[in-house]
Design a protein around this motif. Structure first.
Motif, PDB file in Angstrom:
ATOM      1  N   PRO A 136     -21.481 -29.057  58.779  1.00  0.00           N
ATOM      2  CA  PRO A 136     -22.072 -30.366  58.473  1.00  0.00           C
ATOM      3  C   PRO A 136     -22.110 -30.651  56.976  1.00  0.00           C
ATOM      4  N   GLU A 137     -21.651 -31.867  56.650  1.00  0.00           N
ATOM      5  CA  GLU A 137     -21.605 -32.250  55.240  1.00  0.00           C
ATOM      6  C   GLU A 137     -23.012 -32.294  54.642  1.00  0.00           C
ATOM      7  N   ASP A 138     -23.994 -32.747  55.460  1.00  0.00           N
ATOM      8  CA  ASP A 138     -25.346 -32.875  54.895  1.00  0.00           C
ATOM      9  C   ASP A 138     -26.013 -31.523  54.689  1.00  0.00           C
ATOM     10  N   GLU A 139     -25.370 -30.465  55.163  1.00  0.00           N
ATOM     11  CA  GLU A 139     -25.886 -29.122  54.849  1.00  0.00           C
ATOM     12  C   GLU A 139     -25.224 -28.560  53.601  1.00  0.00           C
ATOM     13  N   ALA A 140     -24.190 -29.256  53.137  1.00  0.00           N
ATOM     14  CA  ALA A 140     -23.413 -28.727  52.027  1.00  0.00           C
ATOM     15  C   ALA A 140     -24.212 -28.509  50.745  1.00  0.00           C
ATOM     16  N   PRO A 141     -25.264 -29.363  50.474  1.00  0.00           N
ATOM     17  CA  PRO A 141     -26.018 -29.104  49.244  1.00  0.00           C
ATOM     18  C   PRO A 141     -26.471 -27.657  49.111  1.00  0.00           C
ATOM     19  N   GLU A 142     -26.706 -26.986  50.234  1.00  0.00           N
ATOM     20  CA  GLU A 142     -27.082 -25.567  50.143  1.00  0.00           C
ATOM     21  C   GLU A 142     -25.920 -24.739  49.589  1.00  0.00           C
ATOM     22  N   THR A 143     -24.712 -25.219  49.869  1.00  0.00           N
ATOM     23  CA  THR A 143     -23.540 -24.520  49.348  1.00  0.00           C
ATOM     24  C   THR A 143     -23.356 -24.840  47.874  1.00  0.00           C
ATOM     25  N   VAL A 144     -23.546 -26.128  47.547  1.00  0.00           N
ATOM     26  CA  VAL A 144     -23.214 -26.563  46.199  1.00  0.00           C
ATOM     27  C   VAL A 144     -24.055 -25.866  45.132  1.00  0.00           C
ATOM     28  N   PRO A 145     -25.393 -25.704  45.319  1.00  0.00           N
ATOM     29  CA  PRO A 145     -26.131 -25.003  44.273  1.00  0.00           C
ATOM     30  C   PRO A 145     -25.567 -23.605  43.994  1.00  0.00           C
TER      31      PRO A 145
END
Ligand code: FAD
Length: 385
Positions: free
Chosen positions: A367-376
């Motif tokens: 899910p794209e909206d879970e990606a912020p966890e990846t981005v940090p």
């Protein structure tokens, strides 16, 4: 189009799964066909991981090509096993084993399947080392193939079976693949049962998956004790350049992956630590869904060249089905143009629907909206360098 009574000259560009099965069915019906393949030989490069061939698509195609028994002799029904493990503990949280005799989606190595198709063709059908650079549409209906070595060949029908970055596609469509935002970083191990028995046990006989926070790890058993897997991440396409990494620098890619997956279970991180060879970067591209074009006499597309979609287990199956459908139309319809129109009228709506479902499937899968966890963690990694 030339209207003489001679047999149409059919050129398949690309000796992948779709192109080869198309040639096989044509030859089964006594038709002449030439496959132009850019690779120098059958063993030019590793052909990649395992594919599951579905009973209602890929296996239908192989049956039509008279190759289902040969496929079954090589296929691994036990490869249908699916394991889901918890990313933090590596505990098994989901498990499906195939029932006795179940053949809904048996696995086969892509190299084995390609070899099976190549062996089924008349000697000399595939012209190796013939990279096509483009197709010219001549006024008399002839289609001229231009090769990277400067030579040309004139034919009546060009079948673009040359994959994601098709050089035939521009003859019918201006569409280009675009990046999905998801990259797979491939890893692998040889002799997993003897050298990596713990990882082999985690993977089982088929596919193991762990995912959370917009990223995942999948690992899959191939033949001959090989395990192939992917770190699946939502990252910018140029993540490695942004990180100042060379993809050839295996320790640096490993450090990057370990930082990105910080907090994941140690056995899962061991996939990165113990990777035998280098890591292979596979950014995922797709064509628009639907990818439609106005019919162009004497040129058509099949497989990824026609409908590149996220790799959620259907692309090879559809390429096989396309190849069989086109060849069948060529031997049953009254002329080449009628055959291509008949094929396109079936292939286009079928692939459009599946491509849309796969795009939605990719968003659901990572899910794209879970990606912020990846981005940090991605950014933290950059900051730490
Ligand atoms: C990581 C990953 C995993 C996948 N897993 C699965 C799966 O489990 N199941 C599934 O169904 N699908 C899977 N797919 C998708 C599948 O690999 C493709 O959809 C399928 O290979 C498409 O077949 P094709 O014949 O259209 O093209 P390809 O298999 O790409 O073959 C194209 C051929 O054309 C040749 N070629 C390219 N350019 C030229 C040129 N200019 N001139 C001459 N020859 C050329 C290439 O060398 C190649 O031999 C996966 C894809 C990826 C990236």
């Amino acid at each position: 189009m030339n209207n003489s009574a001679r047999a149409p000259r059919v050129a398949v560009v690309g000796g992948g799964l779709g192109g080869l099965v198309c040639a096989r069915v044509l030859q089964n019906h006594g038709r002449s066909v030439t496959v132009f393949e850019r690779e120098a030989s059958p063993g030019d490069r590793p052909q990649g991981g395992a594919l599951d061939l579905h009973a209602d698509t890929g296996q239908v195609a192989l049956r039509a090509a008279g190759l289902l028994d040969r496929f079954r002799a090589l296929a691994r029904p036990e490869g249908q096993e699916q394991r889901v493990v918890d990313p933090v503990t590596a505990a098994l949280v989901g498990h499906q084993r195939p029932a006795e005799g179940e053949e809904v989606r048996p696995e086969i190595d892509r190299g084995q399947l390609r070899g099976l198709l190549l062996d089924s063709l008349d000697a000399g059908t595939v012209r190796w080392g013939r990279a096509v650079s483009g197709v010219d549409l001549l006024d008399d209906g002839t289609r001229r193939l231009r090769f990277a070595d400067g030579t040309t060949e004139d034919v009546d029908l060009v079948v673009g079976a040359d994959g994601a970055w098709s050089r035939v596609r521009p003859a019918v469509s201006a569409a280009e693949p675009c990046y999905t935002g998801v990259t797979f970083v491939e890893f692998g191990f040889d002799d997993c049962d003897t050298r990596h028995a713990d990882l082999a046990a985690l993977v089982g006989d088929g596919t193991m998956m762990a995912k959370t926070g917009g990223k995942g790890i999948a690992a899959q058993r191939n033949s001959n004790g090989h395990i192939r897997g992917y770190a699946m991440v939502r990252v910018p396409e140029d993540w490695h350049r942004a990180a100042g990494l060379s993809l050839a620098d295996t320790p640096a890619v490993r450090r990057y992956l370990l930082a990105t997956y910080e907090g994941w279970a140690e056995p899962l991180l061991d996939f990165f630590r113990r990777n035998d060879g280098g890591f292979v970067n596979r950014p995922l591209f797709v064509l628009p869904a639907p990818h439609a074009w106005d019919h162009v006499p004497g040129v058509t597309l099949l497989g990824d060249a026609a409908h590149l979609m996220p790799p959620l287990g259907v692309g090879a199956n559809l390429a096989l089905l396309d190849g069989v459908d086109l060849a069948t139309a060529l031997v049953t319809e009254p002329d080449v143009d009628a055959a291509v129109r008949a094929y396109e009228s079936v292939m286009a709506p079928r692939s459009a629907e599946i491509a849309r479902a796969c795009l939605e499937g990719l968003d659901h899968f990572l899910p794209e909206d879970e990606a912020p966890e990846t981005v940090p963690s991605f950014r933290e990694f950059l900051a730490s360098r």
